[in-house]
Design a protein around this motif. Structure first.
Motif, PDB file in Angstrom:
ATOM      1  N   ARG A 109      -0.522  -8.933 -11.906  1.00  0.00           N
ATOM      2  CA  ARG A 109      -1.301 -10.132 -12.102  1.00  0.00           C
ATOM      3  C   ARG A 109      -1.477 -10.818 -10.630  1.00  0.00           C
ATOM      4  NH1 ARG A 109       1.050 -14.639 -16.215  1.00  0.00           N
ATOM      5  NH2 ARG A 109      -0.063 -13.199 -17.292  1.00  0.00           N
ATOM      6  N   ASP A 110      -0.635 -10.740  -9.697  1.00  0.00           N
ATOM      7  CA  ASP A 110      -0.822 -11.531  -8.237  1.00  0.00           C
ATOM      8  C   ASP A 110      -1.354 -10.478  -7.350  1.00  0.00           C
ATOM      9  OD1 ASP A 110       0.223 -13.682  -9.107  1.00  0.00           O
ATOM     10  OD2 ASP A 110       2.272 -13.181  -8.619  1.00  0.00           O
ATOM     11  N   GLY A 111      -1.315  -9.184  -7.399  1.00  0.00           N
ATOM     12  CA  GLY A 111      -1.935  -8.224  -6.516  1.00  0.00           C
ATOM     13  C   GLY A 111      -1.160  -7.232  -6.255  1.00  0.00           C
ATOM     14  N   VAL A 112      -1.861  -5.984  -6.561  1.00  0.00           N
ATOM     15  CA  VAL A 112      -1.718  -4.488  -6.287  1.00  0.00           C
ATOM     16  C   VAL A 112      -2.068  -4.230  -4.846  1.00  0.00           C
ATOM     17  CG1 VAL A 112      -1.399  -2.261  -7.434  1.00  0.00           C
ATOM     18  CG2 VAL A 112      -1.136  -4.079  -8.677  1.00  0.00           C
ATOM     19  N   ARG A 113      -1.336  -3.360  -4.031  1.00  0.00           N
ATOM     20  CA  ARG A 113      -1.773  -3.061  -2.741  1.00  0.00           C
ATOM     21  C   ARG A 113      -1.153  -1.601  -2.597  1.00  0.00           C
ATOM     22  NH1 ARG A 113      -0.377  -6.404   1.836  1.00  0.00           N
ATOM     23  NH2 ARG A 113      -1.696  -4.731   3.015  1.00  0.00           N
ATOM     24  N   THR A 114      -2.182  -0.806  -1.877  1.00  0.00           N
ATOM     25  CA  THR A 114      -1.761   0.442  -1.300  1.00  0.00           C
ATOM     26  C   THR A 114      -0.748   0.491  -0.045  1.00  0.00           C
ATOM     27  OG1 THR A 114      -3.661   0.704  -0.074  1.00  0.00           O
ATOM     28  CG2 THR A 114      -3.940   1.654  -2.170  1.00  0.00           C
ATOM     29  N   MET A 115      -0.122   1.371   0.058  1.00  0.00           N
ATOM     30  CA  MET A 115       1.032   1.485   1.250  1.00  0.00           C
ATOM     31  C   MET A 115       0.777   2.713   2.143  1.00  0.00           C
ATOM     32  SD  MET A 115       2.838  -0.985   0.295  1.00  0.00           S
ATOM     33  CE  MET A 115       4.442  -1.071   1.236  1.00  0.00           C
ATOM     34  N   THR A 116       0.989   2.585   3.020  1.00  0.00           N
ATOM     35  CA  THR A 116       0.719   3.983   4.207  1.00  0.00           C
ATOM     36  C   THR A 116       2.028   4.756   4.201  1.00  0.00           C
ATOM     37  OG1 THR A 116      -0.821   2.162   5.311  1.00  0.00           O
ATOM     38  CG2 THR A 116       0.100   4.309   6.881  1.00  0.00           C
ATOM     39  N   TRP A 117       2.000   6.011   4.432  1.00  0.00           N
ATOM     40  CA  TRP A 117       3.059   6.652   4.610  1.00  0.00           C
ATOM     41  C   TRP A 117       3.448   6.714   6.029  1.00  0.00           C
ATOM     42  CZ3 TRP A 117       5.135   8.801   0.775  1.00  0.00           C
ATOM     43  CH2 TRP A 117       4.420   9.139  -0.545  1.00  0.00           C
ATOM     44  N   PRO A 118       4.831   6.594   6.401  1.00  0.00           N
ATOM     45  CA  PRO A 118       5.177   6.567   7.542  1.00  0.00           C
ATOM     46  C   PRO A 118       4.692   7.761   8.671  1.00  0.00           C
ATOM     47  CG  PRO A 118       6.971   6.230   6.174  1.00  0.00           C
ATOM     48  CD  PRO A 118       5.915   6.648   5.479  1.00  0.00           C
ATOM     49  N   LYS A 119       4.428   8.890   7.895  1.00  0.00           N
ATOM     50  CA  LYS A 119       4.255  10.209   8.835  1.00  0.00           C
ATOM     51  C   LYS A 119       3.147  10.994   7.877  1.00  0.00           C
ATOM     52  CE  LYS A 119       8.346  10.614  11.342  1.00  0.00           C
ATOM     53  NZ  LYS A 119       9.397  11.437  11.991  1.00  0.00           N
ATOM     54  N   ASP A 120       2.058  11.426   8.643  1.00  0.00           N
ATOM     55  CA  ASP A 120       1.086  12.283   7.802  1.00  0.00           C
ATOM     56  C   ASP A 120       0.394  11.464   6.745  1.00  0.00           C
ATOM     57  OD1 ASP A 120       1.581  14.372   9.464  1.00  0.00           O
ATOM     58  OD2 ASP A 120       2.910  15.355   8.240  1.00  0.00           O
ATOM     59  N   PHE A 121      -0.764  12.153   6.104  1.00  0.00           N
ATOM     60  CA  PHE A 121      -1.360  11.884   4.903  1.00  0.00           C
ATOM     61  C   PHE A 121      -1.341  12.990   3.956  1.00  0.00           C
ATOM     62  CE2 PHE A 121      -3.228   9.509   8.600  1.00  0.00           C
ATOM     63  CZ  PHE A 121      -3.392   8.554   8.025  1.00  0.00           C
TER      64      PHE A 121
END
Length: 361
Positions: free
Chosen positions: A176-188
């Protein structure tokens, strides 16, 4: 004169994990059962009948997708429709309509029984008010491409992975309040999700990176919260996947890998090396309970593991002659299991397994 060859520590450690008889340094073995433990037997109830097409020319099967704490099962039909049900009654999920114009992938079920699903640039849930779209964090909409949902808890926190070609973004947040993507600590790279605990700790696996910038071993298991991603501990040269987390967050189970090939099932941790689950064989974990009971699949058969013993669920379930449990979708605190049964190539059925008594020693 005898000679000796020094074997690199990395090689010795890899052999130990592959053999299943030794533990990596710092890992603690799961306690072996005292005496002989027998798995409970299960009563089997079908959830949703097989049905025919409107012209009677085709017959569709059903498959289990999840189970709530109450025993309600989420299931799907081979024509793509989904429903919630008990053995005595079922209720179809409403069409997603404009909330997901391109449809959704296989839904997941929260412990209290709310279905959620992801699709192409869409994340939805079904409530008494209808189908609701999630609120995505502003500016990140382009990252939510093909959304694979991994789990949802009763606080409305959802988790999963969004992918585009060889790039994947894990995501987490309040529906309801917001879903966000996260960044990997290393690589993609691409990723997969193993679910989420009541407290909002998710488990994810970073898979083959599309853009490698570090000399890391893959797959690579991690935990994720709204604060960030933390890799789970593993010895040098050993890959790990996080396949399931218990509702209380105490147990994280997954598999270990050597040269990207699975070598066994283990309990994972952020502070200790993988601890092999003795007797688990080659099962792929699907879910784990607060007491450490694991259900999964091995060689096309639904299995469970507890106290060092693996059980073929077909062998302890009261199925009609010729039927086999081929998949499992979850287990609730009552020990009820959502599974899929099949008879040859003719038909599949979503079923609920209910233990007929506690495990006896």
């Amino acid at each position: 004169m005898s000679t000796s060859t020094r074997v690199p520590a990395r090689t010795v450690l890899a052999v130990a994990l592959v053999s299943g008889g030794l533990l990596a340094s710092g890992a603690a073995a799961d306690a072996a059962p005292r005496g002989k433990t027998r798995a409970p037997s299960y009563g089997v109830e079908r959830v949703g009948d097989a049905f025919a097409s409107s012209d009677g020319s085709s017959r569709f099967g059903t498959s289990a997708l999840g189970i709530a704490d109450s025993g309600v099962v989420l299931a799907g039909r081979s024509d793509g429709s989904r429903y919630l049900g008990r053995p005595t009654r079922t209720r179809d999920l409403a069409p997603v309509g404009d909330a997901a114009p391109y449809g959704v992938h296989a839904p997941v079920l929260s412990p209290s029984g709310t279905p959620y699903a992801g699709g192409y640039q869409a994340l939805v849930r079904w409530t008494a008010r209808g189908v609701e779209p999630a609120r995505l964090v502003e500016g990140e909409e382009s990252r939510f491409y093909s959304i694979g949902l991994g789990g949802a808890n009763d606080a409305g926190v959802v988790t999963g992975c969004s992918s585009y070609v060889k790039v994947g973004w894990p995501f987490i947040g309040s529906f309801r309040d917001g879903v966000r993507t996260m960044t990997w600590p290393k690589d993609f790279g691409t990723c997969s999700s193993g679910g989420i605990s009541r407290a909002g700790v998710a488990v994810i696996t970073q898979e083959h990176p599309g853009f490698r910038t570090h000399d890391l071993v893959y797959p690579r298991a991690a935990t994720m919260t709204t604060a960030g991603i933390r890799y789970l501990k593993a010895p040098a040269g050993i890959g790990t996947s996080a396949d399931a987390i218990s509702p209380n967050g105490k147990y994280i189970v997954g598999r270990t890998y050597l040269d990207e090939s699975p070598t066994g099932v283990a309990r994972l941790s952020t502070t200790r090396n993988p601890a092999p689950l003795r007797g688990a064989g080659d099962m792929r974990p699907v879910a784990v309970t607060d007491t450490g009971v694991v259900v999964g699949v091995e060689n096309g058969r639904a299995v469970s593991w507890a106290n060092g013993r693996k059980t073929d669920l077909t062998s302890v379930s009261r199925l009609p002659r010729g039927w086999v449990l081929t998949d499992v979708a979850g287990i609730n605190p009552k020990g009820q299991i959502a599974a899929t049964a099949s008879v040859g190539d003719r038909e599949t059925a979503a079923v609920r397994l209910t233990p007929q008594g506690r495990a006896r020693r």
